[in-house]
Scaffold this motif. Sequence first.
Motif, PDB file in Angstrom:
ATOM      1  N   ILE A  20      -0.360  -1.388   1.614  1.00  9.80           N
ATOM      2  CA  ILE A  20      -0.728  -0.203   2.388  1.00  9.80           C
ATOM      3  C   ILE A  20      -2.238  -0.152   2.649  1.00  9.80           C
ATOM      4  O   ILE A  20      -2.666   0.196   3.744  1.00  9.80           O
ATOM      5  CB  ILE A  20      -0.246   1.082   1.680  1.00  9.80           C
ATOM      6  N   LYS A  21      -3.054  -0.514   1.671  1.00  6.57           N
ATOM      7  CA  LYS A  21      -4.510  -0.485   1.872  1.00  6.57           C
ATOM      8  C   LYS A  21      -4.922  -1.472   2.961  1.00  6.57           C
ATOM      9  O   LYS A  21      -5.761  -1.165   3.804  1.00  6.57           O
ATOM     10  CB  LYS A  21      -5.240  -0.785   0.570  1.00  6.57           C
ATOM     11  N   PHE A  22      -4.328  -2.660   2.948  1.00 10.75           N
ATOM     12  CA  PHE A  22      -4.605  -3.664   3.981  1.00 10.75           C
ATOM     13  C   PHE A  22      -4.214  -3.133   5.355  1.00 10.75           C
ATOM     14  O   PHE A  22      -4.971  -3.241   6.320  1.00 10.75           O
ATOM     15  CB  PHE A  22      -3.849  -4.963   3.669  1.00 10.75           C
ATOM     16  N   VAL A  23      -3.030  -2.547   5.443  1.00  7.63           N
ATOM     17  CA  VAL A  23      -2.533  -2.015   6.717  1.00  7.63           C
ATOM     18  C   VAL A  23      -3.432  -0.887   7.200  1.00  7.63           C
ATOM     19  O   VAL A  23      -3.803  -0.838   8.379  1.00  7.63           O
ATOM     20  CB  VAL A  23      -1.070  -1.542   6.577  1.00  7.63           C
ATOM     21  N   CYS A  24      -3.806   0.001   6.318  1.00  3.75           N
ATOM     22  CA  CYS A  24      -4.671   1.122   6.683  1.00  3.75           C
ATOM     23  C   CYS A  24      -6.020   0.606   7.190  1.00  3.75           C
ATOM     24  O   CYS A  24      -6.515   1.051   8.234  1.00  3.75           O
ATOM     25  CB  CYS A  24      -4.851   2.030   5.479  1.00  3.75           C
ATOM     26  N   LEU A  25      -6.597  -0.346   6.491  1.00  3.26           N
ATOM     27  CA  LEU A  25      -7.876  -0.924   6.913  1.00  3.26           C
ATOM     28  C   LEU A  25      -7.734  -1.632   8.253  1.00  3.26           C
ATOM     29  O   LEU A  25      -8.585  -1.484   9.135  1.00  3.26           O
ATOM     30  CB  LEU A  25      -8.391  -1.892   5.848  1.00  3.26           C
ATOM     31  N   LEU A  26      -6.655  -2.375   8.436  1.00  2.00           N
ATOM     32  CA  LEU A  26      -6.449  -3.114   9.678  1.00  2.00           C
ATOM     33  C   LEU A  26      -6.274  -2.166  10.866  1.00  2.00           C
ATOM     34  O   LEU A  26      -6.936  -2.313  11.897  1.00  2.00           O
ATOM     35  CB  LEU A  26      -5.227  -4.030   9.552  1.00  2.00           C
ATOM     36  N   VAL A  27      -5.408  -1.192  10.725  1.00  2.00           N
ATOM     37  CA  VAL A  27      -5.107  -0.280  11.849  1.00  2.00           C
ATOM     38  C   VAL A  27      -6.292   0.629  12.147  1.00  2.00           C
ATOM     39  O   VAL A  27      -6.758   0.713  13.292  1.00  2.00           O
ATOM     40  CB  VAL A  27      -3.828   0.530  11.555  1.00  2.00           C
ATOM     41  N   LEU A  28      -6.799   1.305  11.145  1.00  2.00           N
ATOM     42  CA  LEU A  28      -7.903   2.243  11.375  1.00  2.00           C
ATOM     43  C   LEU A  28      -9.200   1.510  11.690  1.00  2.00           C
ATOM     44  O   LEU A  28      -9.980   1.943  12.544  1.00  2.00           O
ATOM     45  CB  LEU A  28      -8.065   3.165  10.177  1.00  2.00           C
ATOM     46  N   GLY A  29      -9.413   0.393  11.020  1.00  2.00           N
ATOM     47  CA  GLY A  29     -10.611  -0.402  11.293  1.00  2.00           C
ATOM     48  C   GLY A  29     -10.617  -0.969  12.696  1.00  2.00           C
ATOM     49  O   GLY A  29     -11.661  -0.986  13.370  1.00  2.00           O
ATOM     50  N   SER A  30      -9.463  -1.431  13.167  1.00  2.00           N
ATOM     51  CA  SER A  30      -9.402  -1.968  14.529  1.00  2.00           C
ATOM     52  C   SER A  30      -9.636  -0.862  15.554  1.00  2.00           C
ATOM     53  O   SER A  30     -10.246  -1.103  16.599  1.00  2.00           O
ATOM     54  CB  SER A  30      -8.065  -2.681  14.779  1.00  2.00           C
ATOM     55  N   ALA A  31      -9.176   0.341  15.275  1.00  2.69           N
ATOM     56  CA  ALA A  31      -9.402   1.451  16.206  1.00  2.69           C
ATOM     57  C   ALA A  31     -10.897   1.705  16.387  1.00  2.69           C
ATOM     58  O   ALA A  31     -11.385   1.827  17.516  1.00  2.69           O
ATOM     59  CB  ALA A  31      -8.708   2.718  15.703  1.00  2.69           C
ATOM     60  N   VAL A  32     -11.615   1.742  15.295  1.00  2.97           N
ATOM     61  CA  VAL A  32     -13.057   2.013  15.357  1.00  2.97           C
ATOM     62  C   VAL A  32     -13.817   0.812  15.926  1.00  2.97           C
ATOM     63  O   VAL A  32     -14.661   0.959  16.819  1.00  2.97           O
ATOM     64  CB  VAL A  32     -13.597   2.388  13.953  1.00  2.97           C
ATOM     65  N   LEU A  33     -13.507  -0.375  15.441  1.00  2.04           N
ATOM     66  CA  LEU A  33     -14.226  -1.574  15.878  1.00  2.04           C
ATOM     67  C   LEU A  33     -14.001  -1.850  17.364  1.00  2.04           C
ATOM     68  O   LEU A  33     -14.957  -2.128  18.100  1.00  2.04           O
ATOM     69  CB  LEU A  33     -13.793  -2.783  15.053  1.00  2.04           C
ATOM     70  N   LEU A  34     -12.771  -1.766  17.818  1.00  6.83           N
ATOM     71  CA  LEU A  34     -12.506  -2.043  19.230  1.00  6.83           C
ATOM     72  C   LEU A  34     -13.145  -0.997  20.138  1.00  6.83           C
ATOM     73  O   LEU A  34     -13.631  -1.328  21.223  1.00  6.83           O
ATOM     74  CB  LEU A  34     -10.998  -2.122  19.481  1.00  6.83           C
ATOM     75  N   GLU A  35     -13.157   0.242  19.714  1.00  8.39           N
ATOM     76  CA  GLU A  35     -13.821   1.274  20.522  1.00  8.39           C
ATOM     77  C   GLU A  35     -15.318   0.991  20.590  1.00  8.39           C
ATOM     78  O   GLU A  35     -15.928   1.108  21.646  1.00  8.39           O
ATOM     79  CB  GLU A  35     -13.553   2.662  19.943  1.00  8.39           C
ATOM     80  N   PHE A  36     -15.900   0.576  19.467  1.00  9.14           N
ATOM     81  CA  PHE A  36     -17.326   0.230  19.452  1.00  9.14           C
ATOM     82  C   PHE A  36     -17.614  -0.965  20.363  1.00  9.14           C
ATOM     83  O   PHE A  36     -18.607  -0.982  21.091  1.00  9.14           O
ATOM     84  CB  PHE A  36     -17.788  -0.067  18.025  1.00  9.14           C
ATOM     85  N   LEU A  37     -16.739  -1.970  20.343  1.00  9.08           N
ATOM     86  CA  LEU A  37     -16.955  -3.173  21.148  1.00  9.08           C
ATOM     87  C   LEU A  37     -16.891  -2.898  22.653  1.00  9.08           C
ATOM     88  O   LEU A  37     -17.361  -3.714  23.449  1.00  9.08           O
ATOM     89  CB  LEU A  37     -15.953  -4.261  20.759  1.00  9.08           C
ATOM     90  N   GLN A  38     -16.321  -1.770  23.046  1.00  8.23           N
ATOM     91  CA  GLN A  38     -16.300  -1.432  24.465  1.00  8.23           C
ATOM     92  C   GLN A  38     -17.702  -1.218  25.029  1.00  8.23           C
ATOM     93  O   GLN A  38     -17.897  -1.268  26.244  1.00  8.23           O
ATOM     94  CB  GLN A  38     -15.459  -0.174  24.711  1.00  8.23           C
ATOM     95  N   ILE A  39     -18.675  -1.021  24.168  1.00 11.86           N
ATOM     96  CA  ILE A  39     -20.071  -0.892  24.608  1.00 11.86           C
ATOM     97  C   ILE A  39     -20.498  -2.149  25.363  1.00 11.86           C
ATOM     98  O   ILE A  39     -21.272  -2.079  26.309  1.00 11.86           O
ATOM     99  CB  ILE A  39     -20.999  -0.646  23.393  1.00 11.86           C
ATOM    100  N   PHE A  40     -19.948  -3.298  24.984  1.00  5.85           N
ATOM    101  CA  PHE A  40     -20.363  -4.573  25.550  1.00  5.85           C
ATOM    102  C   PHE A  40     -19.538  -4.992  26.775  1.00  5.85           C
ATOM    103  O   PHE A  40     -19.799  -6.042  27.350  1.00  5.85           O
ATOM    104  CB  PHE A  40     -20.293  -5.661  24.474  1.00  5.85           C
ATOM    105  N   VAL A  41     -18.542  -4.201  27.158  1.00  5.96           N
ATOM    106  CA  VAL A  41     -17.757  -4.483  28.366  1.00  5.96           C
ATOM    107  C   VAL A  41     -18.399  -3.693  29.502  1.00  5.96           C
ATOM    108  O   VAL A  41     -18.527  -2.463  29.408  1.00  5.96           O
ATOM    109  CB  VAL A  41     -16.272  -4.079  28.167  1.00  5.96           C
ATOM    110  N   PRO A  42     -18.815  -4.377  30.590  1.00  6.40           N
ATOM    111  CA  PRO A  42     -19.622  -3.719  31.622  1.00  6.40           C
ATOM    112  C   PRO A  42     -19.063  -2.410  32.186  1.00  6.40           C
ATOM    113  O   PRO A  42     -19.809  -1.448  32.330  1.00  6.40           O
ATOM    114  CB  PRO A  42     -19.706  -4.784  32.722  1.00  6.40           C
TER     115      PRO A  42
END
Length: 142
Positions: free
Chosen positions: A94-116
């Motif tokens: 569960i900890k792995f899943v929580c980190l993967l799902v919630l972490g990807s939500a934050v990281l991918l939203e942050f990475l949108q800064i670099f998409v023109p």
Amino acid sequence: MLQNPTRREITTPGFCGPDITVRADLGQSSEMFWKLIAAAAWGCLAFIIYATLSSLSERPELTSSETDLIVAVERFGAYALLGILFMVTYPRRIKFVCLLVLGSAVLLEFLQIFVPDRDARILDALEKLAGGLWAFHLRTGS
């Protein structure tokens, strides 16, 4: 005592009644089923990555005229589905899943800064986090 790797049991709290327990012990068919669920989980994550980081013109759309509500439902639903698929695939991690799902939500939203032609917004990240947390709540009941 060795556990049978083809046997799985998942218990989910019921909304209006008793907990729901799913048991599978079908030998080779069961093993293939769980591999299919794992492939669906990782495929869902890959699709979310594509949809999040592709340019606005290439972004998949649910309808031709998307309102803010539809876009919010898309985000919430995508991460809820992702969370459910990963929790079914890895029920003891569960900890792995929580980190993967919630972490990807934050990281991918942050990475949108670099998409023109995309922009990272806190509200978008919160909608995605809410979907992931809802899935986590369904599984754990807390």
